[in-house]
Motif scaffolding. Sequence first.
Motif, PDB file in Angstrom:
ATOM      1  N   LYS A 211      -4.012  -7.991  18.152  1.00 37.65           N
ATOM      2  CA  LYS A 211      -3.405  -8.848  19.201  1.00 37.65           C
ATOM      3  C   LYS A 211      -2.417  -8.112  20.092  1.00 37.65           C
ATOM      4  O   LYS A 211      -2.135  -8.566  21.190  1.00 37.65           O
ATOM      5  N   PHE A 212      -1.832  -7.025  19.616  1.00 35.26           N
ATOM      6  CA  PHE A 212      -0.827  -6.309  20.423  1.00 35.26           C
ATOM      7  C   PHE A 212      -1.160  -4.822  20.444  1.00 35.26           C
ATOM      8  O   PHE A 212      -0.412  -4.017  19.860  1.00 35.26           O
ATOM      9  N   PRO A 213      -2.262  -4.436  21.105  1.00 33.80           N
ATOM     10  CA  PRO A 213      -2.687  -3.033  21.024  1.00 33.80           C
ATOM     11  C   PRO A 213      -1.675  -2.033  21.588  1.00 33.80           C
ATOM     12  O   PRO A 213      -1.726  -0.852  21.255  1.00 33.80           O
ATOM     13  N   GLY A 214      -0.715  -2.518  22.393  1.00 30.09           N
ATOM     14  CA  GLY A 214       0.283  -1.602  22.953  1.00 30.09           C
ATOM     15  C   GLY A 214       1.414  -1.284  21.971  1.00 30.09           C
ATOM     16  O   GLY A 214       2.252  -0.414  22.233  1.00 30.09           O
ATOM     17  N   ILE A 215       1.436  -1.980  20.854  1.00 29.55           N
ATOM     18  CA  ILE A 215       2.548  -1.808  19.921  1.00 29.55           C
ATOM     19  C   ILE A 215       2.159  -0.872  18.786  1.00 29.55           C
ATOM     20  O   ILE A 215       1.084  -0.982  18.201  1.00 29.55           O
ATOM     21  N   GLU A 216       3.055   0.059  18.493  1.00 25.06           N
ATOM     22  CA  GLU A 216       2.815   1.035  17.428  1.00 25.06           C
ATOM     23  C   GLU A 216       3.584   0.579  16.183  1.00 25.06           C
ATOM     24  O   GLU A 216       4.751   0.215  16.280  1.00 25.06           O
ATOM     25  N   VAL A 217       2.899   0.607  15.033  1.00 18.97           N
ATOM     26  CA  VAL A 217       3.548   0.203  13.779  1.00 18.97           C
ATOM     27  C   VAL A 217       3.703   1.425  12.887  1.00 18.97           C
ATOM     28  O   VAL A 217       2.773   2.227  12.756  1.00 18.97           O
ATOM     29  N   MET A 218       4.878   1.602  12.317  1.00 22.26           N
ATOM     30  CA  MET A 218       5.104   2.715  11.391  1.00 22.26           C
ATOM     31  C   MET A 218       5.890   2.199  10.175  1.00 22.26           C
ATOM     32  O   MET A 218       6.483   1.117  10.236  1.00 22.26           O
ATOM     33  N   ALA A 219       5.866   2.960   9.099  1.00 23.15           N
ATOM     34  CA  ALA A 219       6.557   2.505   7.882  1.00 23.15           C
ATOM     35  C   ALA A 219       7.692   3.462   7.532  1.00 23.15           C
ATOM     36  O   ALA A 219       7.574   4.675   7.737  1.00 23.15           O
ATOM     37  N   ILE A 220       8.780   2.891   6.998  1.00 22.34           N
ATOM     38  CA  ILE A 220       9.893   3.721   6.506  1.00 22.34           C
ATOM     39  C   ILE A 220      10.140   3.356   5.044  1.00 22.34           C
ATOM     40  O   ILE A 220      10.238   2.164   4.705  1.00 22.34           O
ATOM     41  N   HIS A 221      10.235   4.376   4.210  1.00 25.57           N
ATOM     42  CA  HIS A 221      10.528   4.134   2.788  1.00 25.57           C
ATOM     43  C   HIS A 221      11.724   4.992   2.393  1.00 25.57           C
ATOM     44  O   HIS A 221      11.791   6.173   2.731  1.00 25.57           O
ATOM     45  N   ILE A 222      12.646   4.393   1.644  1.00 23.95           N
ATOM     46  CA  ILE A 222      13.787   5.162   1.122  1.00 23.95           C
ATOM     47  C   ILE A 222      13.557   5.372  -0.369  1.00 23.95           C
ATOM     48  O   ILE A 222      13.421   4.392  -1.118  1.00 23.95           O
ATOM     49  N   ASN A 223      13.503   6.628  -0.780  1.00 19.03           N
ATOM     50  CA  ASN A 223      13.408   6.920  -2.222  1.00 19.03           C
ATOM     51  C   ASN A 223      14.832   6.897  -2.760  1.00 19.03           C
ATOM     52  O   ASN A 223      15.659   7.736  -2.400  1.00 19.03           O
ATOM     53  N   LEU A 224      15.115   5.905  -3.618  1.00 21.77           N
ATOM     54  CA  LEU A 224      16.496   5.656  -4.064  1.00 21.77           C
ATOM     55  C   LEU A 224      16.942   6.561  -5.208  1.00 21.77           C
ATOM     56  O   LEU A 224      18.096   6.525  -5.612  1.00 21.77           O
ATOM     57  N   GLY A 225      16.001   7.339  -5.756  1.00 19.22           N
ATOM     58  CA  GLY A 225      16.363   8.271  -6.837  1.00 19.22           C
ATOM     59  C   GLY A 225      16.639   7.584  -8.163  1.00 19.22           C
ATOM     60  O   GLY A 225      17.432   8.089  -8.966  1.00 19.22           O
ATOM     61  N   ILE A 226      16.005   6.431  -8.404  1.00 14.86           N
ATOM     62  CA  ILE A 226      16.181   5.720  -9.687  1.00 14.86           C
ATOM     63  C   ILE A 226      15.077   6.207 -10.621  1.00 14.86           C
ATOM     64  O   ILE A 226      13.890   5.936 -10.383  1.00 14.86           O
ATOM     65  N   GLU A 227      15.504   6.934 -11.652  1.00 14.46           N
ATOM     66  CA  GLU A 227      14.539   7.602 -12.530  1.00 14.46           C
ATOM     67  C   GLU A 227      13.568   6.628 -13.196  1.00 14.46           C
ATOM     68  O   GLU A 227      13.978   5.566 -13.665  1.00 14.46           O
ATOM     69  N   GLY A 228      12.297   6.989 -13.203  1.00 14.60           N
ATOM     70  CA  GLY A 228      11.278   6.161 -13.843  1.00 14.60           C
ATOM     71  C   GLY A 228      10.840   4.985 -12.986  1.00 14.60           C
ATOM     72  O   GLY A 228       9.985   4.199 -13.388  1.00 14.60           O
ATOM     73  N   TYR A 229      11.433   4.819 -11.809  1.00 14.09           N
ATOM     74  CA  TYR A 229      11.108   3.670 -10.950  1.00 14.09           C
ATOM     75  C   TYR A 229      10.790   4.117  -9.508  1.00 14.09           C
ATOM     76  O   TYR A 229       9.733   3.786  -8.968  1.00 14.09           O
ATOM     77  N   SER A 230      11.717   4.931  -8.937  1.00 16.33           N
ATOM     78  CA  SER A 230      11.543   5.295  -7.527  1.00 16.33           C
ATOM     79  C   SER A 230      10.280   6.127  -7.293  1.00 16.33           C
ATOM     80  O   SER A 230       9.652   6.025  -6.233  1.00 16.33           O
ATOM     81  N   GLU A 231       9.883   6.954  -8.295  1.00 17.26           N
ATOM     82  CA  GLU A 231       8.657   7.757  -8.133  1.00 17.26           C
ATOM     83  C   GLU A 231       7.464   6.819  -7.962  1.00 17.26           C
ATOM     84  O   GLU A 231       6.597   7.042  -7.120  1.00 17.26           O
ATOM     85  N   LYS A 232       7.434   5.746  -8.779  1.00 22.51           N
ATOM     86  CA  LYS A 232       6.302   4.800  -8.718  1.00 22.51           C
ATOM     87  C   LYS A 232       6.285   4.079  -7.365  1.00 22.51           C
ATOM     88  O   LYS A 232       5.236   3.883  -6.771  1.00 22.51           O
ATOM     89  N   CYS A 233       7.493   3.681  -6.909  1.00 23.62           N
ATOM     90  CA  CYS A 233       7.575   2.977  -5.614  1.00 23.62           C
ATOM     91  C   CYS A 233       7.014   3.855  -4.503  1.00 23.62           C
ATOM     92  O   CYS A 233       6.194   3.418  -3.687  1.00 23.62           O
ATOM     93  N   GLN A 234       7.442   5.125  -4.503  1.00 28.58           N
ATOM     94  CA  GLN A 234       6.996   6.040  -3.444  1.00 28.58           C
ATOM     95  C   GLN A 234       5.481   6.243  -3.494  1.00 28.58           C
ATOM     96  O   GLN A 234       4.795   6.255  -2.475  1.00 28.58           O
ATOM     97  N   GLU A 235       4.960   6.386  -4.717  1.00 22.19           N
ATOM     98  CA  GLU A 235       3.512   6.623  -4.852  1.00 22.19           C
ATOM     99  C   GLU A 235       2.727   5.425  -4.295  1.00 22.19           C
ATOM    100  O   GLU A 235       1.738   5.596  -3.579  1.00 22.19           O
ATOM    101  N   ILE A 236       3.195   4.208  -4.590  1.00 20.56           N
ATOM    102  CA  ILE A 236       2.497   3.013  -4.091  1.00 20.56           C
ATOM    103  C   ILE A 236       2.563   2.941  -2.569  1.00 20.56           C
ATOM    104  O   ILE A 236       1.566   2.701  -1.901  1.00 20.56           O
TER     105      ILE A 236
END
Length: 314
Positions: free
Chosen positions: A75-100
């Motif tokens: 519907k809005f071909p002129g609009i560009e969509v991008m994603a931002i992710h912050i890796n919070l450095g929470i061991e055993g959790y943030s790695e999984k979030c980033q991978e997903i």
Amino acid sequence: MPICKLCGGPAAYFIEHSKMMLCRECFIKYYERKVYNTVMKHGMLRGAGRVAIAVSGGKDSTALLTAMSKLAREKFPGIEVMAIHINLGIEGYSEKCQEIVERVCENLGVELVIHDLFSAEGYRIPDLRSTPLRRRICGACGTVKRYLMNRLAYELGADRLATGHNLDDVVELLFELYLRGSVEDLVRVKPISRSDNPKLVTKIKPLIELTERENLYYALAHEMPILDSSCPLVEGSRMLRRKRLIDLIEREITGFKHMLYKSHVKRILPRLEKSVAEPNLVECERCGMPSLASRCSYCKLISMLAARSAESSP
Ligand code: SF4
Ligand code: ZN
């Protein structure tokens, strides 16, 4: 076998508040129409060029990215969509979030920018446990995410920052703020927070009328990977208790969540906006970003962290 209310085919999803069973295809159309209507009703993409989507790896932001990238394409071909992710450095959790997040962005063909807290800022969220903020770590983590998401969106030239806040989140927040009578905070609970300050990107919440469950269904209907663990630092038991209570009310009064949200946005918010003055923003003396005080809350938090590490170093 339950049948879809719209096409008569085999149904897969139950929409609680409208007591409607839908098949996968009709559910996707229903969901996307709701996102489109919310976007149009509040002029969320009027004049937009580049939309940054804050993604965490959870079901809400995954559903948001899927729906917004499709909406922009169709519907809005002129609009560009991008994603931002912050890796919070929470061991055993943030790695999984980033991978997903990486897998979702690859599936959708969306540009992804990852901001690694430790390599870019020199600390991890668990480090905040060494400061007086340890009792409210989720609040401090929220300050970090809000500040960095805005700064990154601004630095990347985005003119909108979209977040996956859903109806359940917003109703829970309204419930608490009305109970406390926090008028200054209530005025900020809205689908779009426009800004004419170039360093403060306009924030939009395209999923504000969709429930947590609808977002989960939508992500599953697209076979997107879903995070199967929760953050080990999670506090929020009061917040979860309030959400459970609101679910109970919804069971007795069907449509309660939608009614509360709509009354707030349509009837109360316009009056509150007239009576509560816009905050006066100045530039933070440390980082130069917009702030309510001479030093912004993020920089105060960083100074606290720096003071603690100076105290603990030999
Ligand atoms: Fe941050 Fe709390 Fe969420 Fe963990 S649960 S990511 S600490 S806000
Ligand atoms: Zn600052």
